[in-house]
Design a protein around this motif. Structure first.
Motif, PDB file in Angstrom:
ATOM      1  N   GLN A 161      54.660  77.186  16.105  1.00 32.52           N
ATOM      2  CA  GLN A 161      53.399  77.850  16.417  1.00 32.52           C
ATOM      3  C   GLN A 161      53.422  79.330  16.063  1.00 32.52           C
ATOM      4  O   GLN A 161      52.449  80.037  16.318  1.00 32.52           O
ATOM      5  CB  GLN A 161      53.050  77.664  17.892  1.00 32.52           C
ATOM      6  CG  GLN A 161      52.622  76.249  18.239  1.00 32.52           C
ATOM      7  CD  GLN A 161      51.412  75.805  17.428  1.00 32.52           C
ATOM      8  OE1 GLN A 161      51.542  75.377  16.282  1.00 32.52           O
ATOM      9  NE2 GLN A 161      50.236  75.898  18.005  1.00 32.52           N
TER      10      GLN A 161
ATOM     11  N   LEU B  29      52.443  78.426  27.433  1.00 23.11           N
ATOM     12  CA  LEU B  29      51.990  77.461  26.434  1.00 23.11           C
ATOM     13  C   LEU B  29      50.693  76.800  26.865  1.00 23.11           C
ATOM     14  O   LEU B  29      49.827  76.492  26.038  1.00 23.11           O
ATOM     15  CB  LEU B  29      53.066  76.407  26.181  1.00 23.11           C
ATOM     16  CG  LEU B  29      54.368  76.893  25.543  1.00 23.11           C
ATOM     17  CD1 LEU B  29      55.334  75.725  25.348  1.00 23.11           C
ATOM     18  CD2 LEU B  29      54.107  77.595  24.222  1.00 23.11           C
TER      19      LEU B  29
ATOM     20  N   TYR C 215      50.854  72.290  20.732  1.00 22.39           N
ATOM     21  CA  TYR C 215      51.172  72.929  22.007  1.00 22.39           C
ATOM     22  C   TYR C 215      51.457  71.884  23.084  1.00 22.39           C
ATOM     23  O   TYR C 215      52.358  72.061  23.916  1.00 22.39           O
ATOM     24  CB  TYR C 215      50.030  73.846  22.450  1.00 22.39           C
ATOM     25  CG  TYR C 215      50.132  75.236  21.881  1.00 22.39           C
ATOM     26  CD1 TYR C 215      51.290  75.995  22.062  1.00 22.39           C
ATOM     27  CD2 TYR C 215      49.090  75.804  21.157  1.00 22.39           C
ATOM     28  CE1 TYR C 215      51.399  77.266  21.519  1.00 22.39           C
ATOM     29  CE2 TYR C 215      49.192  77.077  20.620  1.00 22.39           C
ATOM     30  CZ  TYR C 215      50.355  77.800  20.811  1.00 22.39           C
ATOM     31  OH  TYR C 215      50.473  79.061  20.281  1.00 22.39           O
TER      32      TYR C 215
END
Length: 315
Positions: free
Chosen positions: A28, A173, A157
């Motif tokens: 990410q 997160l 995620y």
């Protein structure tokens, strides 16, 4: 002009270092669906956007994505902090230090090359690339792509949340994941604020082709549903009877001038296949057990597969 606020958009609390988890988190940071890719996608779209409302939306979200990049990068740095200190100060025995750096993922690369800081790579160490940015400059096309990008990021995620039991990381997160939902909602609203937003672009589709569903994969597993059946669709099951769509014969042709036509004919003659005869090939000459049938009985025909298996068993 940008000004950086030293406070993160969401507080990062990491319970303990974990270099392997850090390398997974990089998906990410520098991955295809990560925060840097999102920020660059929306910035470039926003800079070229003519509509003031969409321009404002895109620049707002692009800037927020940079703040998310900072959050995920801070998580990576905190997860690597112990390994960074150990490597820099050589305070562990050689074997222990080696093991701490090679637990999995690309944690060793993180430690050796970047000193524990986040790298612009995905979780496998593949460098970030502008090829991740798939903008086309048409708002109805790009907004749909943005909606899909936010959806993909949300799924990543979710998976990262599922692989850690660190409550602070889970909280951060969860925040980042939820912002993907909010961005998707904004992009949906922007898309449907455009009248006649489908199909993308200016040119209309050709009516007689726009309502056709072609059932090209047939056999066991065929399904009917609103995607291929009903009043919206003219379904084609008998491909032999209906292809090609137009009135032509389905072949490819080109009109050449005399010089090109003559040259093409010479090329065709020079490279023509000879359908008669059965030439001996290198395969025939070198064939051994298990090669199958070869040319000519006098060329040393190879044994069949059963013979080859028997020979292998006898060796």
């Amino acid at each position: 002009m940008f000004m950086h606020n030293k406070r993160l958009q969401y507080t990062v609390r990491v319970a303990e270092p974990n270099p392997v988890l850090a390398s997974l988190m990089l998906e990410q940071f520098g991955g295809a669906d990560g925060e840097l890719a999102a920020a660059m996608r929306y910035f470039t779209q926003g800079l070229g956007e003519l509509d003031p409302g969409r321009k404002d939306l895109l620049i707002d979200i692009a800037t927020e994505e940079l703040s998310h990049l900072e959050v995920i990068g801070s998580i990576v740095a905190m997860l690597n902090k112990g390994a960074k200190a150990q490597l820099a100060e050589a305070s562990m025995e050689e074997a222990e230090l080696y093991l701490s750096m090679t637990k999995g993922g690309n944690s060793h690369t993180q430690s050796l090359l970047y000193g524990g800081g986040p790298s612009l790579t995905n979780s496998s160490g593949v460098p970030w690339t502008a090829a991740y940015i798939d903008s086309r400059g048409d708002p109805t096309c790009d907004l749909r792509s943005n909606i899909a990008a936010e959806s993909r990021a949300k799924i990543v995620y979710e998976r990262l949340i599922n692989i850690t039991d660190d409550p602070g990381i889970k909280d951060a997160l969860g925040f980042l994941m939820t912002r993907e939902i909010a961005h998707q909602k904004s992009f949906e609203k922007a898309l449907y604020a455009i009248e006649d937003n489908f199909p993308s672009g200016k040119l209309p589709g050709i009516e007689k082709y726009a309502n056709v569903y072609v059932n090209t994969s047939q056999g066991e597993g065929d399904m009917d549903g609103p995607w291929n059946s009903g009043e919206q669709w003219e379904r084609i099951d008998d491909l032999e009877q209906t292809m090609p769509f137009d009135d032509g014969d389905g072949s490819a042709s080109v009109v050449l001038d005399k010089a090109d036509a003559k040259t093409a004919e010479k090329l065709a003659v020079r490279t023509a296949s000879v359908p008669t005869g059965d030439p001996t090939t290198g395969v025939d000459l070198g064939a051994g057990a298990g090669a199958g049938r070869i040319t000519g009985d006098d060329k040393g025909a190879a044994a069949d597969v059963d013979d080859a298996v028997k020979m292998a068993d006898a060796m």
